[in-house]
Motif scaffolding. Structure first.
Motif, short mmCIF file in Angstrom:
data_model
loop_
_atom_site.label_atom_id
_atom_site.label_comp_id
_atom_site.label_asym_id
_atom_site.label_seq_id
_atom_site.Cartn_x
_atom_site.Cartn_y
_atom_site.Cartn_z
N ALA A 7 -1.92 20.66 7.28
CA ALA A 7 -3.23 21.57 6.69
C ALA A 7 -4.25 20.19 6.67
N THR A 8 -5.26 20.55 7.46
CA THR A 8 -6.37 19.42 7.85
C THR A 8 -7.11 19.66 6.43
N SER A 9 -7.91 18.64 6.14
CA SER A 9 -8.74 18.72 4.81
C SER A 9 -9.88 19.66 4.87
N GLY A 10 -10.61 20.14 6.05
CA GLY A 10 -11.27 21.12 6.22
C GLY A 10 -10.86 22.38 5.91
N LEU A 15 -9.91 27.20 2.37
CA LEU A 15 -9.11 28.08 1.82
C LEU A 15 -9.06 27.76 0.48
N GLU A 16 -9.05 26.51 -0.11
CA GLU A 16 -9.36 26.46 -1.75
C GLU A 16 -10.44 27.20 -2.22
N GLN A 17 -11.55 27.27 -1.76
CA GLN A 17 -12.85 28.00 -2.20
C GLN A 17 -12.47 29.37 -2.44
N ALA A 34 -7.12 21.10 -7.26
CA ALA A 34 -7.08 21.18 -5.80
C ALA A 34 -6.11 21.68 -5.54
N LEU A 35 -6.01 22.42 -4.12
CA LEU A 35 -5.01 23.02 -3.69
C LEU A 35 -4.00 21.86 -2.94
N PRO A 101 -7.63 33.38 7.96
CA PRO A 101 -6.16 33.55 7.68
C PRO A 101 -6.00 34.12 6.28
N ALA A 102 -5.20 35.26 6.37
CA ALA A 102 -4.66 35.80 5.23
C ALA A 102 -3.88 35.12 4.40
N TRP A 103 -4.06 35.38 2.99
CA TRP A 103 -3.09 34.61 1.95
C TRP A 103 -2.89 35.61 0.81
N PHE A 104 -1.90 35.31 -0.22
CA PHE A 104 -2.00 35.94 -1.39
C PHE A 104 -1.41 34.88 -2.49
N ALA A 105 -1.71 35.25 -3.71
CA ALA A 105 -1.38 34.22 -4.85
C ALA A 105 -0.36 35.09 -5.64
#
Length: 328
Positions: A7-10, A15-17, A34-35, A101-105
Motif C-alpha cells: 500500500a502506497t502512502s497516498g 482510504l484512511e480518510q 492511522a490505518l 476501491p470498495a471496502w468494509f469494516a
C-alpha cells in the motif's frame, strides 16, 4: 496462499480518510489512529484502525482491481451480515463503502487464528487438539443455516464442479512440479460422488481462518470463496490440516491431535453416515497440491519471489501420494 500488502502512502491516506468518515457517519466516534496494514489477507488489503477505544479490521479491494470474484469485498460483508445471530461465530460488520476501491469494516475480534501444523508461534498441543475438536463441532452450525436466509448469488457447486475447478488450477502447473498428479486426477474423475443437498460452504474452513479465544471459536473469517455447495468438500479440506505428516518440510507434527475418524464423528454427532468421504479427503489433498504447485510455479517464473516456496516439493509429493493411496 497469502497476498503481500503493498500500500502506497497516498493510497493509504486516501482510504484512511474514507474509512474514518464512513465509520464516523455510522456513529463510531473518537480520535482515529492511522490505518495500519495487516499481513495475511488472501485477496485484498487488510488493515486495522481505531476510533477512540473501538478497534476495527478493514478489508479493501487492491488498487487497480475490480470488485469481482475473490476481490469482491462487499460480498464477504453480505454473507457475514446475514450470519449475524445464526450461531455461526462471525465478526460484526460495522460499515461498508461501495465506492471503488470498495471496502468494509468489521469489529476486531481478539484471539488467535493459527494453523497448529503450519503456523508460528506453535500452539501448545493440548490446546491445538481442543481447538480442532471444537472446530469440527461448530462446522455443522454453518451447514445448517438455511440457504433461503442467505444472499445466494450463484448455483450450488457439485463435487464435479469442485474437481473441475482444481483440475484447471493443477493443469496450469508444469507436471514436473506436481509429479503423480495426473494419476490422482484420473482416479478422482473416475469416481465422482453424486451431490447431496447443498449447504453454505465457507470454502477455506480451518483453524487458520477461525479466531479462537482459548479453545472456543470466536469468529470465522476470510470469506473470499463462500458458496452453496457440498458439505463433504468442506469437511475433506478441513481434514487435510489435521495431520502434520501431510506437510513435510513445511509444517510440523503435533502430538495428540484428533484423527480424521474422531473429527468426522464430532461433525456428524450421531447423524447420518457421511458417504464417500475418502473421495473428498483425496480431493482436499489434490486441491492443496494444486495451490502449492501454483505458488511454486509463480516463484520459479519470477512472478512472485518467495524463497520459502522451495520448501514445497516434498509436501506436494506427499499430498499427491497419500491422495492416490486413498483412492487406489
Amino acid at each position: 496462499m497469502t497476498t503481500d500488502i503493498h500500500a502506497t502512502s497516498g493510497t493509504g491516506t486516501a482510504l484512511e480518510q474514507r474509512v474514518v468518515d464512513v465509520l464516523s457517519a455510522a456513529g463510531h466516534r473518537g480520535e482515529p489512529t492511522a490505518l495500519e496494514p495487516l499481513l495475511g489477507g488472501h485477496s485484498g488489503l487488510t488493515y486495522k484502525i481505531a476510533l477512540g477505544d473501538q478497534w476495527f479490521v478493514v478489508k479493501a479491494v487492491p488498487p487497480g482491481q475490480r470488485s469481482i470474484g475473490r476481490h469482491d469485498m462487499l460480498r464477504q460483508a453480505r454473507i457475514m451480515s446475514a450470519l449475524a445471530g445464526s450461531g455461526v461465530p462471525v465478526p460484526a460488520i460495522r460499515a461498508t463503502d461501495d465506492v471503488e476501491p470498495a471496502w468494509f469494516a468489521m469489529e476486531l475480534v481478539a484471539g488467535e487464528s493459527l494453523e497448529p501444523v503450519l503456523d508460528d508461534p506453535q500452539v501448545e498441543p493440548a490446546l491445538a487438539a481442543a481447538r480442532m475438536r471444537r472446530a469440527a463441532e461448530i462446522l455443522p452450525r454453518l451447514h445448517a443455516v438455511p440457504l433461503s436466509a442467505l444472499p445466494i448469488d450463484g448455483e450450488p457447486l457439485t463435487p464435479a464442479d469442485e474437481l473441475a475447478r482444481w483440475r484447471r488450477t493443477m493443469g496450469a502447473v508444469p507436471v514436473e512440479l506436481v509429479p503423480g498428479s495426473e494419476r490422482l486426477e484420473k482416479l478422482l474423475a473416475s469416481s465422482v460422488p453424486a451431490a447431496v443437498d447443498p449447504v453454505l460452504v465457507h470454502g477455506d474452513y480451518r483453524l487458520g481462518n477461525l479466531i479462537s479465544v482459548g479453545s472456543e471459536p470466536a469468529a470465522l473469517i476470510d470469506w473470499e470463496i463462500w458458496s452453496p455447495g457440498d458439505p463433504r468438500v468442506e469437511l475433506g479440506w478441513f481434514l487435510v490440516f489435521a495431520d502434520g505428516a501431510n506437510f513435510p518440510g513445511v509444517g510440523r507434527e503435533v502430538p495428540g491431535l484428533p484423527d480424521a475418524v474422531e473429527l468426522v464423528e464430532r461433525y456428524a454427532d450421531g447423524g447420518p453416515v457421511l458417504r464417500d468421504l475418502t473421495w473428498f479427503d483425496a480431493l482436499g489433498r489434490f486441491k492443496m497440491a494444486a495451490i502449492m504447485g501454483h505458488n511454486l510455479r509463480r516463484h520459479r517464473e519470477g512472478r512472485h519471489h518467495d524463497p520459502d516456496q522451495e520448501r514445497l516439493p516434498a509436501t506436494i509429493e506427499r499430498l499427491i501420494q497419500t491422495g492416490t493411496e486413498r483412492l487406489g
